[in-house]
Design an enzyme around this catalytic site. Structure first.
Site, PDB file in Angstrom:
ATOM      1  N   ARG A   6      23.009 -39.246 -34.633  1.00 19.74           N
ATOM      2  CA  ARG A   6      24.316 -39.699 -34.144  1.00 19.74           C
ATOM      3  C   ARG A   6      24.081 -40.987 -33.385  1.00 19.74           C
ATOM      4  NH1 ARG A   6      22.459 -40.318 -29.543  1.00 19.74           N
ATOM      5  NH2 ARG A   6      24.569 -40.898 -28.936  1.00 19.74           N
ATOM      6  N   GLY A   7      25.211 -41.656 -33.087  1.00 23.21           N
ATOM      7  CA  GLY A   7      25.114 -42.967 -32.454  1.00 23.21           C
ATOM      8  C   GLY A   7      25.455 -44.025 -33.480  1.00 23.21           C
ATOM      9  N   ARG A  25      31.637 -39.505 -41.164  1.00 27.36           N
ATOM     10  CA  ARG A  25      32.283 -39.618 -39.849  1.00 27.36           C
ATOM     11  C   ARG A  25      33.154 -40.880 -39.869  1.00 27.36           C
ATOM     12  NH1 ARG A  25      28.509 -38.937 -34.703  1.00 27.36           N
ATOM     13  NH2 ARG A  25      30.508 -38.360 -33.719  1.00 27.36           N
ATOM     14  N   GLN A  68      25.669 -35.479 -24.636  1.00 29.27           N
ATOM     15  CA  GLN A  68      24.711 -36.543 -24.963  1.00 29.27           C
ATOM     16  C   GLN A  68      24.025 -37.079 -23.700  1.00 29.27           C
ATOM     17  OE1 GLN A  68      27.792 -36.320 -26.275  1.00 29.27           O
ATOM     18  NE2 GLN A  68      27.898 -37.139 -28.369  1.00 29.27           N
ATOM     19  N   ASP A  81      31.474 -47.779 -30.552  1.00 30.31           N
ATOM     20  CA  ASP A  81      31.477 -47.350 -31.948  1.00 30.31           C
ATOM     21  C   ASP A  81      32.302 -48.264 -32.822  1.00 30.31           C
ATOM     22  OD1 ASP A  81      30.988 -44.801 -30.189  1.00 30.31           O
ATOM     23  OD2 ASP A  81      30.192 -44.365 -32.194  1.00 30.31           O
TER      24      ASP A  81
HETATM   25  C1  LIG Z   1      24.659 -47.107 -29.365  1.00 34.67           C
HETATM   26  S1  LIG Z   1      26.288 -46.687 -29.541  1.00 34.67           S
HETATM   27  C2  LIG Z   1      26.236 -44.954 -29.470  1.00 34.67           C
HETATM   28  C3  LIG Z   1      27.628 -44.386 -29.374  1.00 34.67           C
HETATM   29  O1  LIG Z   1      27.784 -43.313 -30.315  1.00 34.67           O
HETATM   30  C4  LIG Z   1      28.076 -42.144 -29.568  1.00 34.67           C
HETATM   31  O2  LIG Z   1      28.887 -41.254 -30.249  1.00 34.67           O
HETATM   32  P1  LIG Z   1      28.222 -39.970 -31.026  1.00 34.67           P
HETATM   33  O3  LIG Z   1      27.149 -39.426 -30.120  1.00 34.67           O
HETATM   34  O4  LIG Z   1      29.402 -39.033 -31.213  1.00 34.67           O
HETATM   35  O5  LIG Z   1      27.704 -40.533 -32.328  1.00 34.67           O
HETATM   36  C5  LIG Z   1      28.762 -42.670 -28.351  1.00 34.67           C
HETATM   37  O6  LIG Z   1      30.073 -43.092 -28.633  1.00 34.67           O
HETATM   38  C6  LIG Z   1      27.869 -43.820 -28.013  1.00 34.67           C
HETATM   39  O7  LIG Z   1      28.402 -44.743 -27.132  1.00 34.67           O
END
Ligand SMILES: CSC[C@H]1O[C@H](OP(=O)(O)O)[C@H](O)[C@@H]1O
Length: 345
Positions: free
Chosen positions: A52-53, A93, A196, A237
Site C-alpha cells: 500500500r502507499g 484501488r 499505518q 495519493d
Molecule cells: C507515500 S504516499 C502514501 C499514502 O498512501 C496511504 O494510503 P494507503 O495506506 O491506504 O495506501 C496514505 O494515504 C499515505 O499518505
C-alpha cells in the site's frame, strides 16, 4: 523486535522474473514476503493492501504488467491479454493516481510495439522504481530546506519506505531533517482504522534509529494546542491542479486543526501524484473499504448490531496547506497559486 535491530526492509523486491511483496498487514510482528509471478497476484496484493502507499502501488502495478507480458508473449493476441491484466490492475484501488500514471506509462510503451517487449517493459518498470527512490531523496532535502529547525513534527499514516520505492515522501523529509540534526521529536498518530501510523511508521522510523512518539488520533488537537509541534508532514495519493490533496482519512481534520493552532502543513509527494486533469479535489474518487476493517472484533460475528462507514481517504483544500514539496520543486501556499508550475515541461 528490538528497536536497535536495523533491517533494510523494502516493500517490494524485484528479482527480474518475479515480485516479492512485503505483507504489510502483518507488520510489525511478522516480516513475511509473498512472491508473485503474474498480474492477478499483484492485483490482489494491491487490493488487499499487502502492498500500500500511492507510489508503491504504482511501482507494483508496473511490475505486474511485466509479469503479464512474460506470461502471454509471444502467444497470438498477447497484447489483448496484457491489456486485460492492465485493466484488472487499474481496478484494484481507485484513489492513488500513481497506479494509473504507472499503468499509462506501460501502456504507452506497449503501443510503440517495441522489438523486445519483455526487455523494454522490464527496463521501464525498473526505471519507475529507481526514479521514485531518487525523487524521495530529492524531496527529503527540499522539504528539510523549507522546514529548517523544527521543534517537532507530526506525521499521519505511513508515507515512508513502506509506501514507496524507498526512503519515503513525508518520512523522507523526516529522515533528512534527522540527518541534519534539525529535528527534536517526531509524533506519529495511530491512523485508525488500519493503523499505518502505529504499526508501520513508528516501526519503520525505529529501524533508522529515529524515535517517534505515538499518539492517539484523537490527541492531535491537544498536542497542537500544547504548542508541541511546528509542522504536520504527510504524503498524498492524488493532487489536483489547484493543489487540493487526497490523502489518508484524517488528513483534512489535521489541516483544519493546524490552521486553528498556527501549525504549518507540508505535503510531500512525487510528481507522479499530480492529476492535472482534475481542476480541484471535488471529483477525486474516495475509496470506501470493507466496514469490517473498522468494526471491532466483537461485532464481526453479528454485523446486525452496527453499521460502519469506512472512507479511507479525504480531500484537504489547498488553502489549508502551507507547502507542497516534490522532486521538481516546492509550491508555497498552493491555495494562492495552484500547482501547475510543477507540471512536466
Ligand atoms: C507515500 S504516499 C502514501 C499514502 O498512501 C496511504 O494510503 P494507503 O495506506 O491506504 O495506501 C496514505 O494515504 C499515505 O499518505
Amino acid at each position: 523486535m528490538s528497536t536497535s535491530q536495523k533491517l533494510s526492509v523494502q516493500a517490494l523486491q524485484w528479482s527480474g522474473h518475479s515480485l516479492k511483496v512485503l505483507d504489510q498487514r502483518l507488520l510489525p510482528e511478522t516480516i513475511a514476503y509473498d512472491e508473485y509471478n503474474d498480474a492477478a497476484g499483484v492485483t490482489e496484493a494491491i487490493a488487499s493492501m499487502r502492498v500500500r502507499g500511492a507510489p508503491a502501488i504504482g511501482i507494483a502495478a508496473a511490475y505486474g504488467v511485466v509479469l503479464s507480458a512474460m506470461r502471454h508473449y509471444p502467444n497470438a493476441d498477447w497484447q489483448s491479454a496484457v491489456e486485460q491484466d492492465i485493466q484488472q490492475l487499474a481496478a484494484s484501488r481507485p484513489t492513488a493516481v500513481n497506479l494509473f500514471w504507472a499503468l499509462d506509462k506501460m501502456r504507452r510503451l506497449l503501443a510503440q510495439n517495441p522489438a523486445e517487449p519483455i526487455a523494454a517493459l522490464t527496463q521501464l518498470a525498473e526505471q519507475i522504481h529507481a526514479e521514485d527512490i531518487a525523487a524521495n531523496h530529492a524531496m527529503g532535502e527540499r522539504g528539510a530546506d523549507v522546514i529548517g529547525d523544527a521543534k517537532a513534527v507530526l506525521t499521519h499514516c505511513n508515507a515512508g519506505a513502506l509506501a514507496t520505492g524507498g526512503y519515503g515522501t513525508a518520512l523522507g523529509v523526516i529522515r533528512s531533517l534527522h540527518k541534519r540534526g534539525q529535528l527534536q521529536n517526531v509524533y506519529a498518530d495511530e491512523t485508525r482504522p488500519w493503523l499505518q501510523g502505529a504499526r508501520l511508521t513508528v516501526w519503520e522510523l525505529a529501524q533508522d534509529g529515529i524515535p517517534a512518539t505515538l499518539i492517539a488520533d484523537s490527541a492531535a488537537a491537544w498536542l497542537m494546542k500544547s504548542g508541541k509541534v511546528d509542522w504536520i508532514i504527510v504524503g498524498a495519493d492524488r493532487i489536483a491542479a489547484n493543489g487540493d490533496v487526497a490523502n489518508k482519512i484524517g488528513t483534512y481534520s489535521l489541516a483544519v486543526l493546524a490552521k486553528q493552532h498556527g501549525v504549518k502543513v507540508m505535503v510531500a509527494a512525487p510528481s507522479s501524484t499530480f492529476d492535472f486533469s482534475m481542476e480541484n479535489g471535488d471529483s477525486i474518487e474516495i475509496e470506501q473499504r470493507n466496514p469490517k476493517e473498522l468494526l471491532p472484533d466483537c461485532y464481526l460475528n453479528d454485523g446486525s448490531l452496527v453499521d460502519a462507514w469506512n472512507p479511507v481517504f479525504d480531500v484537504t483544500p489547498a488553502a489549508l496547506i502551507s507547502a507542497i514539496v516534490t522532486e521538481r520543486g516546492v509550491v508555497i501556499d498552493p491555495g494562492l497559486h495552484g500547482v501547475r508550475s510543477l507540471a512536466p515541461c
